[in-house]
Design a protein around this motif. Structure first.
Motif, mmCIF file in Angstrom:
data_model
loop_
_atom_site.group_PDB
_atom_site.id
_atom_site.type_symbol
_atom_site.label_atom_id
_atom_site.label_comp_id
_atom_site.label_asym_id
_atom_site.label_seq_id
_atom_site.Cartn_x
_atom_site.Cartn_y
_atom_site.Cartn_z
ATOM 1 N N PRO A 82 0.830 -1.204 0.000
ATOM 2 C CA PRO A 82 0.000 0.000 0.000
ATOM 3 C C PRO A 82 0.867 1.258 0.000
ATOM 4 N N VAL A 83 0.407 2.290 -0.668
ATOM 5 C CA VAL A 83 1.138 3.558 -0.725
ATOM 6 C C VAL A 83 0.504 4.520 0.269
ATOM 7 N N ALA A 84 1.321 5.045 1.173
ATOM 8 C CA ALA A 84 0.814 5.942 2.211
ATOM 9 C C ALA A 84 0.724 7.383 1.736
ATOM 10 N N ALA A 85 1.703 7.825 0.919
ATOM 11 C CA ALA A 85 1.713 9.222 0.490
ATOM 12 C C ALA A 85 2.595 9.395 -0.731
ATOM 13 N N LEU A 86 2.153 10.271 -1.618
ATOM 14 C CA LEU A 86 2.999 10.757 -2.710
ATOM 15 C C LEU A 86 3.684 12.016 -2.200
ATOM 16 N N THR A 87 4.996 12.014 -2.182
ATOM 17 C CA THR A 87 5.699 13.155 -1.595
ATOM 18 C C THR A 87 6.187 14.159 -2.634
ATOM 19 N N GLU A 88 6.414 13.695 -3.886
ATOM 20 C CA GLU A 88 6.894 14.629 -4.910
ATOM 21 C C GLU A 88 6.795 13.985 -6.281
ATOM 22 N N ILE A 89 6.468 14.809 -7.278
ATOM 23 C CA ILE A 89 6.547 14.401 -8.679
ATOM 24 C C ILE A 89 7.410 15.431 -9.389
ATOM 25 N N LYS A 90 8.397 14.925 -10.118
ATOM 26 C CA LYS A 90 9.376 15.802 -10.763
ATOM 27 C C LYS A 90 9.478 15.428 -12.243
ATOM 28 N N LEU A 91 9.343 16.439 -13.122
ATOM 29 C CA LEU A 91 9.545 16.241 -14.553
ATOM 30 C C LEU A 91 10.992 16.552 -14.897
ATOM 31 N N LEU A 92 11.613 15.665 -15.674
ATOM 32 C CA LEU A 92 13.012 15.828 -16.053
ATOM 33 C C LEU A 92 13.126 15.888 -17.568
ATOM 34 N N ASP A 93 13.750 16.965 -18.087
ATOM 35 C CA ASP A 93 13.952 17.029 -19.535
ATOM 36 C C ASP A 93 15.180 16.222 -19.917
ATOM 37 N N ARG A 94 15.457 16.119 -21.219
ATOM 38 C CA ARG A 94 16.545 15.252 -21.678
ATOM 39 C C ARG A 94 17.925 15.747 -21.246
ATOM 40 N N ASP A 95 18.012 17.009 -20.838
ATOM 41 C CA ASP A 95 19.286 17.552 -20.369
ATOM 42 C C ASP A 95 19.417 17.485 -18.849
ATOM 43 N N GLY A 96 18.412 16.924 -18.182
ATOM 44 C CA GLY A 96 18.477 16.789 -16.733
ATOM 45 C C GLY A 96 17.819 17.911 -15.961
ATOM 46 N N GLY A 97 17.269 18.912 -16.673
ATOM 47 C CA GLY A 97 16.557 19.994 -15.988
ATOM 48 C C GLY A 97 15.305 19.468 -15.313
ATOM 49 N N ALA A 98 15.047 19.933 -14.108
ATOM 50 C CA ALA A 98 13.941 19.395 -13.309
ATOM 51 C C ALA A 98 12.887 20.456 -13.029
ATOM 52 N N THR A 99 11.612 20.034 -13.074
ATOM 53 C CA THR A 99 10.482 20.885 -12.720
ATOM 54 C C THR A 99 9.599 20.120 -11.744
ATOM 55 N N ILE A 100 9.344 20.710 -10.575
ATOM 56 C CA ILE A 100 8.474 20.077 -9.589
ATOM 57 C C ILE A 100 7.019 20.323 -9.986
ATOM 58 N N VAL A 101 6.227 19.261 -10.006
ATOM 59 C CA VAL A 101 4.818 19.358 -10.381
ATOM 60 C C VAL A 101 4.004 19.854 -9.185
ATOM 61 N N ASP A 102 3.096 20.784 -9.450
ATOM 62 C CA ASP A 102 2.224 21.330 -8.411
ATOM 63 C C ASP A 102 1.383 20.199 -7.808
ATOM 64 N N PRO A 103 1.461 19.980 -6.498
ATOM 65 C CA PRO A 103 0.678 18.905 -5.865
ATOM 66 C C PRO A 103 -0.833 19.060 -6.047
ATOM 67 N N ALA A 104 -1.277 20.271 -6.341
ATOM 68 C CA ALA A 104 -2.708 20.483 -6.539
ATOM 69 C C ALA A 104 -3.209 19.870 -7.842
ATOM 70 N N SER A 105 -2.289 19.466 -8.726
ATOM 71 C CA SER A 105 -2.695 18.939 -10.031
ATOM 72 C C SER A 105 -2.852 17.425 -10.058
ATOM 73 N N TYR A 106 -2.602 16.773 -8.930
ATOM 74 C CA TYR A 106 -2.737 15.321 -8.889
ATOM 75 C C TYR A 106 -3.130 14.894 -7.479
ATOM 76 N N ARG A 107 -3.536 13.629 -7.372
ATOM 77 C CA ARG A 107 -3.854 13.082 -6.052
ATOM 78 C C ARG A 107 -3.571 11.590 -6.049
ATOM 79 N N LEU A 108 -3.435 11.047 -4.864
ATOM 80 C CA LEU A 108 -3.262 9.613 -4.680
ATOM 81 C C LEU A 108 -4.627 8.981 -4.461
ATOM 82 N N ALA A 109 -4.932 7.939 -5.236
ATOM 83 C CA ALA A 109 -6.144 7.146 -5.011
ATOM 84 C C ALA A 109 -5.710 5.881 -4.289
ATOM 85 N N PRO A 110 -5.848 5.836 -2.960
ATOM 86 C CA PRO A 110 -5.362 4.680 -2.198
ATOM 87 C C PRO A 110 -6.129 3.410 -2.555
ATOM 88 N N ASP A 111 -5.429 2.301 -2.539
ATOM 89 C CA ASP A 111 -6.048 1.003 -2.795
ATOM 90 C C ASP A 111 -5.100 -0.050 -2.248
#
Length: 199
Positions: A82-111
């Motif tokens: 079971p997954v208790a929490a999503l702590t971070e989602i990060k988008l990485l481009d091909r050069d390694g640049g990182a963008t943190i995704v706004d937590p308001a744009s996704y949610r965890l559906a526990p199961d």
């Protein structure tokens, strides 16, 4: 995809003393703990085997999971439960640049079997071309051995005892998972339907 365990199970969370009692090893001697390192290794090995067979994380740890495409535009099944929490989602481009995704744009559906990352809106964040996405989350039944369902805890003891008793060599033709262990863990195994596997 690549799933990486970021933290390990601390020795304090492992039932080494209980496993020694399960094996009915002698007690009351000055060197009672001399085999603890060996017993710990068998408990860890049994846990790893059962987690691999069931897709369930027994004791809570932190993970990172990288993938290059979403399985579905608005929903992604996570690789373990079971997954208790999503702590971070990060988008990485091909050069390694990182963008943190706004937590308001996704949610965890526990199961208990197939927890999911779901979009708040029409779709999950777009993964950069030739890039990837990295999810960080915590998973497990709990931080201590007492948090495990009793049948899974018993399965670990039975499998660890099997490893301990057959430590010199595996018998030719012997099944890798004893029948009694399989009976205990079968209901926890994830059944994947209609090709909906975690990508």
């Amino acid at each position: 995809m690549m799933l990486v365990e970021q933290t390990t199970v601390p020795i304090e969370a492992l039932p080494v003393t209980e496993f020694r009692d399960h094996l009915r090893l002698g007690t009351g001697f000055a060197d009672d703990s001399v085999q603890d390192i060996v017993l710990e290794s068998y408990v860890r090995a049994a846990m790893a085997a059962i987690e691999a067979r069931t897709g369930k994380v027994l004791v809570t740890r932190s993970y990172s999971w990288s993938l290059t495409a979403w399985r579905q535009p608005a929903r992604q099944v996570l690789p373990v439960a079971p997954v208790a929490a999503l702590t971070e989602i990060k988008l990485l481009d091909r050069d390694g640049g990182a963008t943190i995704v706004d937590p308001a744009s996704y949610r965890l559906a526990p199961d208990s079997q197939r927890p999911c990352l779901t979009a708040v809106g029409h779709h999950l964040p777009t993964i950069p071309h030739q890039g990837s996405v990295e999810l960080r989350f915590t998973a497990g039944f709990g931080a201590t051995w007492a948090d495990l369902p009793p049948d899974l805890g018993q399965a670990v003891f039975l499998l660890a005892a099997h490893y301990y008793e057959n430590r010199s060599a595996m018998v030719a033709g012997e099944k890798p998972m004893p029948f009694g262990v399989s009976l205990l863990i079968d209901r926890y195994r994830t059944v994947r339907l209609f090709g909906e596997a975690a990508k």
